[in-house]
Write a protein that holds these residues in place. Structure first.
Motif, short mmCIF file in Angstrom:
data_model
loop_
_atom_site.label_atom_id
_atom_site.label_comp_id
_atom_site.label_asym_id
_atom_site.label_seq_id
_atom_site.Cartn_x
_atom_site.Cartn_y
_atom_site.Cartn_z
N UNK A 71 38.14 -13.06 15.55
CA UNK A 71 36.69 -13.14 15.45
C UNK A 71 36.34 -13.62 14.05
N UNK A 72 35.54 -14.66 13.94
CA UNK A 72 35.13 -15.20 12.64
C UNK A 72 33.69 -14.82 12.36
N UNK A 73 33.43 -14.38 11.13
CA UNK A 73 32.06 -14.09 10.71
C UNK A 73 31.81 -14.71 9.34
N UNK A 74 30.54 -14.97 9.05
CA UNK A 74 30.18 -15.50 7.74
C UNK A 74 30.03 -14.33 6.79
N UNK A 75 31.11 -14.01 6.08
CA UNK A 75 31.11 -12.87 5.18
C UNK A 75 32.20 -13.07 4.14
N UNK A 76 32.06 -12.38 3.01
CA UNK A 76 33.08 -12.39 1.98
C UNK A 76 34.17 -11.38 2.27
N UNK A 77 34.90 -11.00 1.23
CA UNK A 77 36.10 -10.19 1.41
C UNK A 77 35.82 -8.77 1.86
N UNK A 78 34.63 -8.27 1.65
CA UNK A 78 34.30 -6.89 2.01
C UNK A 78 33.17 -6.87 3.03
N UNK A 79 33.43 -7.27 4.27
CA UNK A 79 32.36 -7.36 5.26
C UNK A 79 31.74 -6.01 5.61
N UNK A 80 32.49 -4.93 5.38
CA UNK A 80 31.93 -3.61 5.61
C UNK A 80 30.74 -3.32 4.71
N UNK A 81 30.66 -4.05 3.57
CA UNK A 81 29.56 -3.89 2.64
C UNK A 81 28.48 -4.94 2.81
N UNK A 82 28.86 -6.14 3.23
CA UNK A 82 27.93 -7.27 3.20
C UNK A 82 27.58 -7.82 4.58
N UNK A 83 28.31 -7.44 5.60
CA UNK A 83 28.02 -7.84 6.98
C UNK A 83 28.26 -6.62 7.87
#
Length: 268
Positions: A234-246
């Motif tokens: 699964x691809x998402x537009x997010x940086x290395x810490x998606x738990x924080x930013x997505x």
């Protein structure tokens, strides 16, 4: 049969409270999720432990112990982790896959490995060998103390790499809360590739600056070749810490991983 249980392993340096909103959302959805504080992560902000820094293999042993405990209760287990966690997760699974345990007449077992922008090396490789392709001058400064514990010396620069979507001061505060991490764990080579025998899901972060998307794709391709099995990506537009930013996308991915694990169970 009970729902699958998730064992979550944090990234290097990271303390479990960083993932608590994710844990809470998954628990509220009715699934069991437990975070592990690995031996290679210090006990508090910018601190190590009062002992020489342990190895990646020590992390793998702790993960295996937790997985075996749940498996012996007859539970299906999902190992899920972030960043560095992909290495001890892969190392930890020997003898614990559900199919392997079933052949031995044992209940339960690991049914899925779920990687969030993880480092996943081939046998004989390590975190250091994977990251060695990136110039040091492009990575934030790290110091190592006399006991082998690494410290991120510049939280502001680290935040710009791993959670660049956040306001600078917010990102810096999060990284300042990170502990120290074992230096030797980055050099420890993978000797058991759990992803060869256990199905894999991977959350690919397209805006990751610490592990760029093409780098993640190369590891996914390696997993697929080694296992002879398609990786559920699964691809998402997010940086290395998606738990924080997505957060919403990451929570939905976790829930989908669990649902797919439930759906793939044998009907008899």
């Amino acid at each position: 049969m009970s729902n699958p249980s998730i064992i979550f392993i944090p990234g290097s340096y990271v303390l479990l409270p960083v993932y608590q909103p994710l844990f809470d959302a998954v628990s509220e959805a009715g699934y069991e999720i437990k975070g592990i504080h690995p031996p290679t992560v210090g006990l508090s902000s910018r601190q190590g432990r009062e002992s020489p820094a342990p190895s990646m293999y020590d992390d793998a042993a702790v993960i295996a112990q937790a997985a075996e405990k749940l498996a012996d209760q007859g539970k299906d287990v999902i190992l899920m982790g972030h960043s560095y966690a992909g290495i001890p997760m892969s190392q930890s699974t020997k003898g614990l896959g559900k199919e392997e345990r079933r052949a031995q007449g044992k209940p339960g077992g690991i049914v899925q490995l779920a990687f969030i922008s993880c480092l996943v090396p081939a046998i004989g490789s390590s975190a250091a060998s994977l990251l060695g392709r990136f110039p040091n001058e492009k990575r934030p400064l790290v110091s190592i103390d006399e006991d082998g514990w690494m410290l991120m010396e510049d939280p502001e620069a680290t935040a710009r790499m791993i959670c660049q979507e956040l306001p600078p001061k917010e990102g810096e505060a999060i990284v300042t809360g990170f502990a120290k991490h074992s230096a030797q764990s980055f050099g420890n080579q993978l000797t058991h590739a759990g992803y060869k025998d256990i199905p894999v899901s991977y959350l690919l972060c397209e805006e990751d600056l610490a592990g760029p998307p093409d780098f993640q794709r190369e590891m996914i391709a390696m997993i697929a070749e080694a296992s002879g099995r398609k990786v559920d990506v699964t691809s998402i537009k997010a940086g290395h810490c998606p738990n924080l930013t997505a957060k919403d996308e990451t929570i939905e991915w976790v829930l989908n991983v669990v649902r797919k694990a439930e759906e793939s169970r044998p009907t008899v």
